[in-house]
Design an enzyme around this catalytic site. Structure first.
Site, PDB file in Angstrom:
ATOM      1  N   ILE A   1      -9.634  -2.897  14.358  1.00 19.78           N
ATOM      2  CA  ILE A   1     -10.024  -4.103  13.638  1.00 19.78           C
ATOM      3  C   ILE A   1      -8.990  -5.190  13.931  1.00 19.78           C
ATOM      4  O   ILE A   1      -7.785  -4.941  13.918  1.00 19.78           O
ATOM      5  CB  ILE A   1     -10.088  -3.853  12.118  1.00 19.78           C
ATOM      6  CG1 ILE A   1     -11.014  -2.660  11.802  1.00 19.78           C
ATOM      7  CG2 ILE A   1     -10.522  -5.106  11.383  1.00 19.78           C
ATOM      8  CD1 ILE A   1     -12.466  -2.859  12.166  1.00 19.78           C
TER       9      ILE A   1
ATOM     10  N   SER B   1      -8.518   5.644   8.116  1.00 21.73           N
ATOM     11  CA  SER B   1      -8.468   5.257   9.521  1.00 21.73           C
ATOM     12  C   SER B   1      -9.093   6.356  10.367  1.00 21.73           C
ATOM     13  O   SER B   1      -9.093   7.535   9.983  1.00 21.73           O
ATOM     14  CB  SER B   1      -7.014   5.052   9.957  1.00 21.73           C
ATOM     15  OG  SER B   1      -6.904   4.909  11.353  1.00 21.73           O
TER      16      SER B   1
ATOM     17  N   TYR C   1       1.151   8.498  10.559  1.00 23.07           N
ATOM     18  CA  TYR C   1       0.016   7.726  10.035  1.00 23.07           C
ATOM     19  C   TYR C   1      -1.241   8.596   9.952  1.00 23.07           C
ATOM     20  O   TYR C   1      -1.976   8.553   8.961  1.00 23.07           O
ATOM     21  CB  TYR C   1      -0.219   6.524  10.939  1.00 23.07           C
ATOM     22  CG  TYR C   1      -1.218   5.511  10.430  1.00 23.07           C
ATOM     23  CD1 TYR C   1      -0.934   4.725   9.314  1.00 23.07           C
ATOM     24  CD2 TYR C   1      -2.428   5.316  11.086  1.00 23.07           C
ATOM     25  CE1 TYR C   1      -1.850   3.770   8.865  1.00 23.07           C
ATOM     26  CE2 TYR C   1      -3.337   4.370  10.643  1.00 23.07           C
ATOM     27  CZ  TYR C   1      -3.051   3.601   9.535  1.00 23.07           C
ATOM     28  OH  TYR C   1      -3.948   2.659   9.099  1.00 23.07           O
TER      29      TYR C   1
ATOM     30  N   SER D   1      -3.087  -9.091   0.348  1.00 21.92           N
ATOM     31  CA  SER D   1      -2.689 -10.439   0.752  1.00 21.92           C
ATOM     32  C   SER D   1      -3.053 -10.794   2.187  1.00 21.92           C
ATOM     33  O   SER D   1      -3.141 -11.972   2.538  1.00 21.92           O
ATOM     34  CB  SER D   1      -1.170 -10.616   0.567  1.00 21.92           C
ATOM     35  OG  SER D   1      -0.451  -9.716   1.408  1.00 21.92           O
TER      36      SER D   1
ATOM     37  N   GLY E   1      -2.379  -4.115  -1.295  1.00 22.29           N
ATOM     38  CA  GLY E   1      -2.200  -4.731   0.016  1.00 22.29           C
ATOM     39  C   GLY E   1      -3.249  -5.802   0.257  1.00 22.29           C
ATOM     40  O   GLY E   1      -3.798  -5.919   1.354  1.00 22.29           O
TER      41      GLY E   1
ATOM     42  N   ALA F   1      -0.872  10.944   6.998  1.00 22.63           N
ATOM     43  CA  ALA F   1      -1.016  10.251   5.714  1.00 22.63           C
ATOM     44  C   ALA F   1      -2.483   9.935   5.427  1.00 22.63           C
ATOM     45  O   ALA F   1      -2.982  10.193   4.327  1.00 22.63           O
ATOM     46  CB  ALA F   1      -0.181   8.971   5.723  1.00 22.63           C
TER      47      ALA F   1
ATOM     48  N   ASP G   1       5.317  -2.574  -5.685  1.00 17.47           N
ATOM     49  CA  ASP G   1       5.421  -1.650  -4.564  1.00 17.47           C
ATOM     50  C   ASP G   1       4.629  -0.397  -4.924  1.00 17.47           C
ATOM     51  O   ASP G   1       5.039   0.371  -5.789  1.00 17.47           O
ATOM     52  CB  ASP G   1       6.894  -1.321  -4.310  1.00 17.47           C
ATOM     53  CG  ASP G   1       7.100  -0.310  -3.207  1.00 17.47           C
ATOM     54  OD1 ASP G   1       6.097   0.156  -2.611  1.00 17.47           O
ATOM     55  OD2 ASP G   1       8.272   0.043  -2.933  1.00 17.47           O
ATOM     56  N   VAL G   2       3.494  -0.192  -4.260  1.00 18.88           N
ATOM     57  CA  VAL G   2       2.615   0.917  -4.643  1.00 18.88           C
ATOM     58  C   VAL G   2       3.284   2.272  -4.468  1.00 18.88           C
ATOM     59  O   VAL G   2       2.889   3.255  -5.105  1.00 18.88           O
ATOM     60  CB  VAL G   2       1.289   0.882  -3.862  1.00 18.88           C
ATOM     61  CG1 VAL G   2       0.531  -0.407  -4.150  1.00 18.88           C
ATOM     62  CG2 VAL G   2       1.499   1.065  -2.362  1.00 18.88           C
TER      63      VAL G   2
ATOM     64  N   ASN H   1      -5.837   0.063  -0.355  1.00 20.55           N
ATOM     65  CA  ASN H   1      -5.786  -0.463   1.001  1.00 20.55           C
ATOM     66  C   ASN H   1      -4.378  -0.496   1.579  1.00 20.55           C
ATOM     67  O   ASN H   1      -4.208  -0.473   2.799  1.00 20.55           O
ATOM     68  CB  ASN H   1      -6.390  -1.873   1.020  1.00 20.55           C
ATOM     69  CG  ASN H   1      -6.155  -2.593   2.325  1.00 20.55           C
ATOM     70  OD1 ASN H   1      -6.745  -2.266   3.353  1.00 20.55           O
ATOM     71  ND2 ASN H   1      -5.269  -3.579   2.298  1.00 20.55           N
TER      72      ASN H   1
END
Length: 242
Positions: free
Chosen positions: A188, A142, A155, A11, A9, A158, A61-62, A90
């Site tokens: 952030i 996170s 989220y 980019s 991730g 995970a 695609d991870v 990430n």
């Protein structure tokens, strides 16, 4: 020969800042992983090359084990004398909503990207790191994974899974010179937070502001460096004091 760092991730947002920081201040060759936004990946590459840094783009695609396997095998075949020494997990997505109404697809996609992505990428590089007796695995998690967040049960679950995996894996590989740590950002400034009400949320933050991606990247760069060789199994928050 430069050490190789793979940033999933890489980019946009925090991932982009990490790519630039690692290339600029640790003089690493960066593999900029992306899944869909090729233009953003090319922009990250261009920014690194503009200051004389070294990088290339790696599309996959991870969450897809076969795609990861194929992509990394091709890269290794084309670079037989090199290996990935630093992995920054990430890549992640959000599909927020109250749990009682959450579609199964929103649960699965968030979990697959973060947790399966961690598994697919890390398992592929961990053995070569152990053989060369040097490695850095840094997982971007996170505060939601540490404390839970209403509307983010998927989220939070995970990221919480990766936090536990970080602690366990660090114990398995420490003797081989491989460290495994996690960085837990709070609020952030990024695409993921652009629609949030900053005025209200700042009231929860002792520092009274959102953090910048570059601030997360500075911490990641330290953990990726030789100076952090005795730090492993840690979950480090970067949240302005929340």
């Amino acid at each position: 020969m430069k050490k190789i760092a793979l940033v999933t991730g890489g980019s946009r947002g925090i991932g982009k800042a990490i790519c630039i920081e690692l290339a600029k201040h640790l003089d690493l060759h960066i593999l900029i992983n992306y899944n869909s936004n090729e233009a953003a990946a090319k922009d990250t590459l261009a920014q690194i090359e503009a200051f004389g840094g070294s990088a290339e783009i790696l599309k996959c695609d991870v969450s897809n084990a076969e795609d990861v396997e194929k992509t990394l095998n091709i890269w290794q075949t084309n670079n037989p004398e090199q290996g990935i020494s630093i992995l920054i997990n990430n890549a992640g997505i959000t599909k927020d909503g109250l749990f009682m109404w959450m579609p199964e697809a929103d649960w699965s996609s968030v979990f697959n990207t973060s947790v399966n992505g961690f598994f697919n990428m890390t398992q592929k590089v961990i053995q070569p790191m152990m053989l060369q007796k040097f490695g850095r695995i840094i997982n971007i998690v996170s505060l939601s994974g540490l404390h839970g967040q209403a509307g983010q049960t998927n989220y939070s679950a995970a990221k919480g899974a990766i936090i536990s995996a970080t602690k366990a894996l660090s114990k398995e590989v420490a003797k081989k010179g491989v460290t495994v740590n996690a960085v837990a950002p709070g609020f952030i400034t990024s695409d993921m937070t652009k629609d949030l009400d900053q005025t209200q949320l700042k009231k929860q933050i002792p520092a009274n502001r959102f953090g910048e991606p570059e601030e997360v990247a500075h911490l990641v760069a330290f953990l990726a460096s030789e100076k952090a060789s005795y730090i492993t199994g840690e979950i480090i928050s970067i949240s302005g004091g929340i």
